[in-house]
Design a protein around this motif. Structure first.
Motif, PDB file in Angstrom:
ATOM      1  N   ASN A  11      35.340  46.405  28.303  1.00  0.00           N
ATOM      2  CA  ASN A  11      35.677  47.012  29.811  1.00  0.00           C
ATOM      3  C   ASN A  11      33.939  46.699  30.382  1.00  0.00           C
ATOM      4  O   ASN A  11      34.549  46.532  31.774  1.00  0.00           O
TER       5      ASN A  11
ATOM      6  N   VAL B 178      34.223  43.334  31.594  1.00  0.00           N
ATOM      7  CA  VAL B 178      35.031  42.824  32.654  1.00  0.00           C
ATOM      8  C   VAL B 178      34.747  43.700  33.978  1.00  0.00           C
ATOM      9  O   VAL B 178      34.697  42.976  35.048  1.00  0.00           O
ATOM     10  N   GLU B 179      33.851  44.914  33.898  1.00  0.00           N
ATOM     11  CA  GLU B 179      33.524  45.346  35.066  1.00  0.00           C
ATOM     12  C   GLU B 179      32.251  44.522  35.648  1.00  0.00           C
ATOM     13  O   GLU B 179      32.275  44.311  37.170  1.00  0.00           O
TER      14      GLU B 179
ATOM     15  N   LEU C 101      33.848  41.488  37.618  1.00  0.00           N
ATOM     16  CA  LEU C 101      34.624  42.106  38.777  1.00  0.00           C
ATOM     17  C   LEU C 101      33.571  41.791  39.853  1.00  0.00           C
ATOM     18  O   LEU C 101      33.906  41.987  40.851  1.00  0.00           O
TER      19      LEU C 101
ATOM     20  N   GLN D  32      45.986  47.036  42.288  1.00  0.00           N
ATOM     21  CA  GLN D  32      44.695  47.509  41.346  1.00  0.00           C
ATOM     22  C   GLN D  32      45.455  47.096  40.012  1.00  0.00           C
ATOM     23  O   GLN D  32      44.784  46.585  39.133  1.00  0.00           O
ATOM     24  N   GLU D  33      46.675  47.312  39.780  1.00  0.00           N
ATOM     25  CA  GLU D  33      47.411  47.200  38.361  1.00  0.00           C
ATOM     26  C   GLU D  33      47.242  45.784  38.100  1.00  0.00           C
ATOM     27  O   GLU D  33      46.784  45.321  36.889  1.00  0.00           O
ATOM     28  N   THR D  34      47.663  44.916  38.903  1.00  0.00           N
ATOM     29  CA  THR D  34      47.805  43.288  38.670  1.00  0.00           C
ATOM     30  C   THR D  34      46.311  42.847  38.304  1.00  0.00           C
ATOM     31  O   THR D  34      46.071  41.883  37.589  1.00  0.00           O
ATOM     32  N   VAL D  35      45.358  43.419  38.879  1.00  0.00           N
ATOM     33  CA  VAL D  35      43.875  43.195  39.033  1.00  0.00           C
ATOM     34  C   VAL D  35      43.443  43.384  37.479  1.00  0.00           C
ATOM     35  O   VAL D  35      42.719  42.733  36.670  1.00  0.00           O
ATOM     36  N   ALA D  36      43.652  44.835  37.073  1.00  0.00           N
ATOM     37  CA  ALA D  36      43.508  45.253  35.936  1.00  0.00           C
ATOM     38  C   ALA D  36      44.135  44.434  34.897  1.00  0.00           C
ATOM     39  O   ALA D  36      43.502  44.176  33.685  1.00  0.00           O
ATOM     40  N   ARG D  37      45.358  44.116  34.936  1.00  0.00           N
ATOM     41  CA  ARG D  37      46.298  43.370  33.851  1.00  0.00           C
ATOM     42  C   ARG D  37      45.473  41.951  33.878  1.00  0.00           C
ATOM     43  O   ARG D  37      45.821  41.017  32.833  1.00  0.00           O
ATOM     44  N   SER D  38      44.795  41.395  34.828  1.00  0.00           N
ATOM     45  CA  SER D  38      44.452  40.032  34.728  1.00  0.00           C
ATOM     46  C   SER D  38      42.784  39.988  34.213  1.00  0.00           C
ATOM     47  O   SER D  38      42.173  38.910  34.465  1.00  0.00           O
ATOM     48  N   ALA D  39      42.499  41.057  33.901  1.00  0.00           N
ATOM     49  CA  ALA D  39      40.964  41.256  33.607  1.00  0.00           C
ATOM     50  C   ALA D  39      40.575  40.196  32.481  1.00  0.00           C
ATOM     51  O   ALA D  39      39.423  39.687  32.686  1.00  0.00           O
TER      52      ALA D  39
END
Length: 308
Positions: A22, A25-26, A29, A47-54
């Protein structure tokens, strides 16, 4: 109890890994290119798609860093690029500028097939050709390249470069071939004395016809140093004669270089290795040579002696 302890240890390790991932990933980003991509595609991302594309975002940033640090990447020679795929962020790989350049250079070299020719012709260039005392041959070579570029399917007489040893005939052939390669055309260059020896050896290997066909069908053929050695009647008539006859019939561009003028070459070809005088057969060869190319004298000092 042992199983419970092991499960607890595994759980704690996963938590540590998740925390580390995490954090990575942060950091990913915050990459300026990632930020710019998200900003440019904000209408298609949540936000969800960005998170799932981490994982893909991390892959992109990590591969970029490897390239900058000169480390081995997932796809050597290719650079990562963020793309949208089914509303998620994905990574595609495109050839780097360095790879594109290397491929272009390889394609250029592949267009010039050199058989037993000096290595320096690989880098030969008309732009680097010393035109002092040799302006006419250079101009004629440039005129041929331009005429061939404009009408590659038409018949174009090649050049028969005659001149003393070391005046730059072979270099000019190589430079012309490389210039033609830049225009997208394939050329084959052969050192004829060496080729003649190889043809004799090919008799025992039973592949004479294969070698002759390979040479005679070249889109552009450059025969270097013709007349340097005495030829057997077989090489003169059944090898050289067949190659030139085919090229005359098919009207394929053909170049020559020789220490002899055309008239001198005809006299040279008249006498076989055995000493037989065969002016008619020599005349047939020269008729084809004169049809395929026009003579251009290359004069000047012996540049090989100057470079030593």
């Amino acid at each position: 109890m042992e199983n419970m302890g092991k499960d607890l240890t595994d759980y704690m390790n996963r938590q540590r890994l998740n925390q580390r991932f995490n954090k990575l990933v942060e950091e990913a980003l915050q990459d300026p290119d990632v930020q710019a991509f998200i900003q440019a595609n904000q209408a298609a991302l949540s936000q969800e798609t960005v998170a799932r594309s981490a994982a893909k975002i991390y892959e992109y940033v990590n591969e970029k860093k490897k390239i900058l640090n000169g480390e081995t990447t997932l796809a050597p020679g290719y650079a990562p690029k963020l793309v949208l795929s089914n509303h998620f962020i994905d990574v595609s790989y495109e050839p780097t500028a360095d790879l594109v350049q290397k491929r272009a250079q390889a394609e250029l070299k592949a267009r010039v097939k050199s058989i037993n020719m000096p290595k320096d012709i690989v880098e030969a260039s008309l732009a680097q050709y010393d035109a002092s005392e040799r302006q006419v041959p250079l101009i004629e070579a440039l005129k041929f390249v331009e005429a061939y570029r404009q009408a590659p399917t038409d018949f174009h007489q090649g050049l028969y470069l005659s001149g003393q040893f070391g005046v730059g005939k072979t270099y000019l052939l190589g430079a012309t071939a490389n210039e033609l390669a830049l225009q997208g055309f394939e050329t084959t260059l052969i050192h004829f004395p060496t080729f003649a020896v190889e043809m004799k050896n090919a008799i025992g290997q039973n592949n004479v016809l294969e070698k002759v066909n390979q040479i005679k069908k070249a889109p552009i053929l450059m025969i270097d140093d013709i007349g340097a050695d005495a030829l057997s009647a077989w090489v003169r008539d059944e090898v050289l004669g067949i190659i030139l006859q085919y090229r005359m019939q098919e009207q394929l561009a053909t170049f020559f270089s020789s220490n002899f003028t055309m008239n001198e070459l005809e006299k040279h070809l008249t006498t076989s290795q055995r000493g037989d005088e065969e002016p008619v057969k020599a005349g047939r060869i020269m008729q084809r040579v004169r049809y395929l190319a026009r003579e251009v004298e290359v004069s000047g000092q012996n540049r090989r002696l100057q470079s030593n």
